[in-house]
Motif scaffolding. Structure first.
Motif, PDB file in Angstrom:
ATOM      1  N   HIS A  39       0.810  -1.224   0.000  1.00  0.00           N
ATOM      2  CA  HIS A  39       0.000   0.000   0.000  1.00  0.00           C
ATOM      3  C   HIS A  39       0.842   1.273   0.000  1.00  0.00           C
ATOM      4  N   GLY A  40       0.206   2.384  -0.236  1.00  0.00           N
ATOM      5  CA  GLY A  40       0.843   3.694  -0.148  1.00  0.00           C
ATOM      6  C   GLY A  40       0.838   4.200   1.282  1.00  0.00           C
ATOM      7  N   TRP A  41       1.595   5.264   1.527  1.00  0.00           N
ATOM      8  CA  TRP A  41       1.649   5.851   2.870  1.00  0.00           C
ATOM      9  C   TRP A  41       0.245   6.266   3.295  1.00  0.00           C
ATOM     10  N   GLY A  42      -0.078   5.975   4.535  1.00  0.00           N
ATOM     11  CA  GLY A  42      -1.373   6.352   5.083  1.00  0.00           C
ATOM     12  C   GLY A  42      -2.479   5.358   4.801  1.00  0.00           C
ATOM     13  N   GLN A  43      -2.173   4.257   4.131  1.00  0.00           N
ATOM     14  CA  GLN A  43      -3.174   3.247   3.819  1.00  0.00           C
ATOM     15  C   GLN A  43      -2.864   1.960   4.572  1.00  0.00           C
ATOM     16  N   PHE A  66       2.486  -1.921   6.099  1.00  0.00           N
ATOM     17  CA  PHE A  66       3.820  -1.427   6.433  1.00  0.00           C
ATOM     18  C   PHE A  66       3.883  -1.076   7.920  1.00  0.00           C
ATOM     19  N   PRO A  67       5.102  -1.001   8.486  1.00  0.00           N
ATOM     20  CA  PRO A  67       5.243  -0.660   9.899  1.00  0.00           C
ATOM     21  C   PRO A  67       4.514   0.651  10.236  1.00  0.00           C
ATOM     22  N   GLY A  68       3.661   0.571  11.271  1.00  0.00           N
ATOM     23  CA  GLY A  68       2.920   1.749  11.715  1.00  0.00           C
ATOM     24  C   GLY A  68       1.606   1.974  10.997  1.00  0.00           C
ATOM     25  N   ASP A  76      10.179   1.864  15.835  1.00  0.00           N
ATOM     26  CA  ASP A  76      10.878   2.594  16.900  1.00  0.00           C
ATOM     27  C   ASP A  76      11.466   3.905  16.396  1.00  0.00           C
ATOM     28  N   ALA A  77      11.740   3.989  15.101  1.00  0.00           N
ATOM     29  CA  ALA A  77      12.322   5.187  14.495  1.00  0.00           C
ATOM     30  C   ALA A  77      11.604   5.428  13.171  1.00  0.00           C
ATOM     31  N   PRO A  78      11.729   6.632  12.621  1.00  0.00           N
ATOM     32  CA  PRO A  78      11.083   6.898  11.326  1.00  0.00           C
ATOM     33  C   PRO A  78      11.536   5.896  10.258  1.00  0.00           C
ATOM     34  N   VAL A  79      10.596   5.484   9.405  1.00  0.00           N
ATOM     35  CA  VAL A  79      10.850   4.501   8.349  1.00  0.00           C
ATOM     36  C   VAL A  79      10.551   5.154   7.006  1.00  0.00           C
ATOM     37  N   GLY A  80      11.467   4.998   6.059  1.00  0.00           N
ATOM     38  CA  GLY A  80      11.280   5.560   4.733  1.00  0.00           C
ATOM     39  C   GLY A  80      11.283   4.491   3.660  1.00  0.00           C
ATOM     40  N   ALA A  85      12.221  -0.980   1.351  1.00  0.00           N
ATOM     41  CA  ALA A  85      12.852  -1.738   0.262  1.00  0.00           C
ATOM     42  C   ALA A  85      13.837  -2.758   0.802  1.00  0.00           C
ATOM     43  N   ASP A  86      14.665  -2.362   1.765  1.00  0.00           N
ATOM     44  CA  ASP A  86      15.628  -3.297   2.349  1.00  0.00           C
ATOM     45  C   ASP A  86      14.917  -4.459   3.037  1.00  0.00           C
ATOM     46  N   ALA A  87      13.833  -4.156   3.745  1.00  0.00           N
ATOM     47  CA  ALA A  87      13.092  -5.210   4.441  1.00  0.00           C
ATOM     48  C   ALA A  87      12.439  -6.171   3.448  1.00  0.00           C
TER      49      ALA A  87
END
Length: 125
Positions: A39-43, A66-68, A76-80, A85-87
């Motif tokens: 999904h996109g951010w906020g979804q 996605f986390p959060g 625990d910290a901001p995720v971008g 992608a790494d995960a």
């Protein structure tokens, strides 16, 4: 009904749901392709349920939170994009078994795809 399961990858906590056999497991049936819905951010994964339902018989579907977001706990910290992608690249075992990503805006789709590809190349070199 689709139920949510936890997935931890590269220290990030995701939730995912799937139809049919769990494609994330090594024992999953490989007779159908897998579609990964990110999904996109906020979804959350629920944005895709109306799209997954009519396609259920044609593929295995894995829908992520996605986390959060959705059922995933906050990080625990901001995720971008690079972290996501790494995960996802760390899960290259099931990605390489035929998963095709489907992404929506407002996430930066080209950047995420490039980042996943780069992370996969780094993991294999």
């Amino acid at each position: 009904a689709m139920t949510l399961k936890p997935l931890q990858s590269n220290g990030l906590n995701f939730a995912y749901t799937h139809n049919g056999a769990d494609f994330m497991s090594k024992q999953a049936e490989r007779s159908k392709p897998c579609v990964l819905w990110a999904h996109g951010w906020g979804q959350s994964h629920s944005a895709f349920l109306p799209l997954i339902t009519p396609l259920e018989g044609r593929a295995h579907h894995v829908a992520l939170d996605f986390p959060g977001f959705g059922a995933s706990p906050p990080p625990d910290a901001p995720v971008g994009t690079a972290d996501i992608a790494d995960a996802l690249a760390a899960q290259s075992d099931w990605i390489s078994r035929g998963a095709a990503a489907v992404l929506t805006k407002p996430i930066d789709v080209p950047a995420l795809l490039v980042a996943v590809e780069q992370a996969l190349m780094e993991r294999t070199s």
